[in-house]
Write a protein that holds these residues in place. Structure first.
Motif, mmCIF file in Angstrom:
data_model
loop_
_atom_site.group_PDB
_atom_site.id
_atom_site.type_symbol
_atom_site.label_atom_id
_atom_site.label_comp_id
_atom_site.label_asym_id
_atom_site.label_seq_id
_atom_site.Cartn_x
_atom_site.Cartn_y
_atom_site.Cartn_z
ATOM 1 N N ALA A 98 9.612 12.581 -30.337
ATOM 2 C CA ALA A 98 8.866 11.748 -31.280
ATOM 3 C C ALA A 98 9.782 10.755 -31.978
ATOM 4 C CB ALA A 98 8.155 12.628 -32.305
ATOM 5 N N ALA A 99 11.060 11.086 -32.093
ATOM 6 C CA ALA A 99 12.023 10.188 -32.746
ATOM 7 C C ALA A 99 12.212 8.895 -31.958
ATOM 8 C CB ALA A 99 13.368 10.892 -32.916
ATOM 9 N N ASN A 101 3.529 12.769 -38.363
ATOM 10 C CA ASN A 101 2.474 13.719 -37.998
ATOM 11 C C ASN A 101 2.961 14.718 -36.952
ATOM 12 O OD1 ASN A 101 -0.417 13.084 -39.217
ATOM 13 N ND2 ASN A 101 0.696 11.163 -39.023
ATOM 14 N N VAL A 102 3.802 14.265 -36.030
ATOM 15 C CA VAL A 102 4.383 15.177 -35.044
ATOM 16 C C VAL A 102 5.304 16.178 -35.736
ATOM 17 C CG1 VAL A 102 5.895 15.370 -33.025
ATOM 18 C CG2 VAL A 102 4.214 13.522 -33.149
ATOM 19 N N GLN A 120 2.680 7.767 -43.411
ATOM 20 C CA GLN A 120 1.670 8.622 -44.014
ATOM 21 C C GLN A 120 1.398 9.818 -43.125
ATOM 22 O OE1 GLN A 120 -1.735 6.130 -44.621
ATOM 23 N NE2 GLN A 120 -0.773 4.917 -46.237
ATOM 24 N N VAL A 121 0.993 10.908 -43.757
ATOM 25 C CA VAL A 121 0.625 12.108 -43.013
ATOM 26 C C VAL A 121 -0.870 12.063 -42.764
ATOM 27 C CG1 VAL A 121 0.581 14.613 -42.976
ATOM 28 C CG2 VAL A 121 2.485 13.418 -44.068
ATOM 29 N N GLY A 122 -1.255 11.977 -41.501
ATOM 30 C CA GLY A 122 -2.673 11.949 -41.152
ATOM 31 C C GLY A 122 -3.277 13.330 -41.259
ATOM 32 N N ALA A 123 -4.592 13.386 -41.189
ATOM 33 C CA ALA A 123 -5.295 14.666 -41.244
ATOM 34 C C ALA A 123 -5.158 15.372 -39.910
ATOM 35 C CB ALA A 123 -6.768 14.438 -41.575
ATOM 36 N N HIS A 130 -6.253 20.003 -30.808
ATOM 37 C CA HIS A 130 -5.480 19.025 -31.551
ATOM 38 C C HIS A 130 -5.315 17.747 -30.736
ATOM 39 C CE1 HIS A 130 -4.548 22.185 -34.374
ATOM 40 N NE2 HIS A 130 -4.131 22.929 -33.389
ATOM 41 N N ARG A 131 -5.373 16.600 -31.424
ATOM 42 C CA ARG A 131 -5.122 15.321 -30.790
ATOM 43 C C ARG A 131 -4.206 14.523 -31.708
ATOM 44 N NH1 ARG A 131 -6.210 15.150 -25.725
ATOM 45 N NH2 ARG A 131 -6.328 12.893 -25.872
ATOM 46 N N LEU A 132 -3.246 13.848 -31.116
ATOM 47 C CA LEU A 132 -2.380 12.967 -31.874
ATOM 48 C C LEU A 132 -2.778 11.525 -31.597
ATOM 49 C CD1 LEU A 132 1.136 14.510 -31.285
ATOM 50 C CD2 LEU A 132 -0.129 14.468 -33.409
#
Length: 218
Positions: free
Chosen positions: A151-152, A162-163, A197-200, A209-211
């Motif tokens: 993710a980085a 979020n990850v 921001q941190v998503g829901a 789960h979906r990103l």
């Protein structure tokens, strides 16, 4: 009704792991407690996902195969069949690796981490022993770390946050509390430095789960 189910482990990595549904043993869908899953939305979703997989296997295009296998895996994840979910998600990851799509690989790694963590929790509960799921917890932690590292590479700080939150949740559930705090700290740093921001995130049991797809990832 029966659904295709893969064996507990993939074949040797040196061999072709791209198995077809014809090679999978048909079994009836059961939940994590071994109870027959009644007809309903989850079984219908699995039935449709398997049908799509049957269709895309005729062309065997990596993008389609990864998507179809991943969806079958997530259906099994929603049903609480951790073993089958693990196999299908690993096959999806196998097909995704040559594509170079970071977001797809990270999402599958997160799914696999959560599946293995849930399997470890189930093993502990069944045995009444906090160490019974040690192997599954180790796999879950390793997969969570892989997701965080990949993710980085994204240019989207919000997506990376979020990850990191998702990976930290797995690590915390596996008892790796210091490592979980480390990832949470990294997420907070991104939030403060780049306005991420941190998503829901749907962290309830059995959720699929979906990103969101990150911006700037090729």
């Amino acid at each position: 009704a029966s659904f295709p189910r893969a064996p507990n482990r993939l074949r040797d990595d040196n061999k072709d792991a791209r198995m077809t549904t014809a090679q999978l043993e048909p079994v009836t869908a059961h939940d994590a407690s071994g109870h027959l899953v009644p007809d309903g939305p989850l079984r219908e979703a699995l039935r449709l996902a398997v049908r799509v997989l049957d269709l895309v296997e005729r062309r065997r295009r990596p993008v389609e195969m990864s998507q179809a296998l991943g969806q079958v895996g997530r259906c099994y994840q929603a049903l609480g069949d951790w073993s089958s979910a693990d196999v299908y998600l690993r096959q999806a990851l196998h097909w995704a690796e040559p594509l170079g799509a970071v977001d797809r690989r990270v999402e599958l790694l997160c799914d696999l981490a959560e599946v293995n963590c849930a399997a470890g929790e189930q093993a502990n509960d069944a045995a009444g022993d906090d160490h019974a799921g040690h192997e599954e917890y180790e796999q879950a932690a390793d997969l969570a770390f892989q997701a965080a590292r990949l993710a980085a590479l994204a240019a989207d700080a919000t997506w990376e946050v979020n990850v990191l939150v998702r990976a930290a949740d797995v690590l915390d559930r596996c008892g790796e509390h210091e490592d979980a705090i480390h990832l949470q700290t990294r997420a907070l740093t991104l939030i403060s430095q780049q306005g991420a921001q941190v998503g829901a995130l749907p962290l309830d049991d059995g959720a699929i789960h979906r990103l969101p797809t990150p911006r700037g990832v090729m």
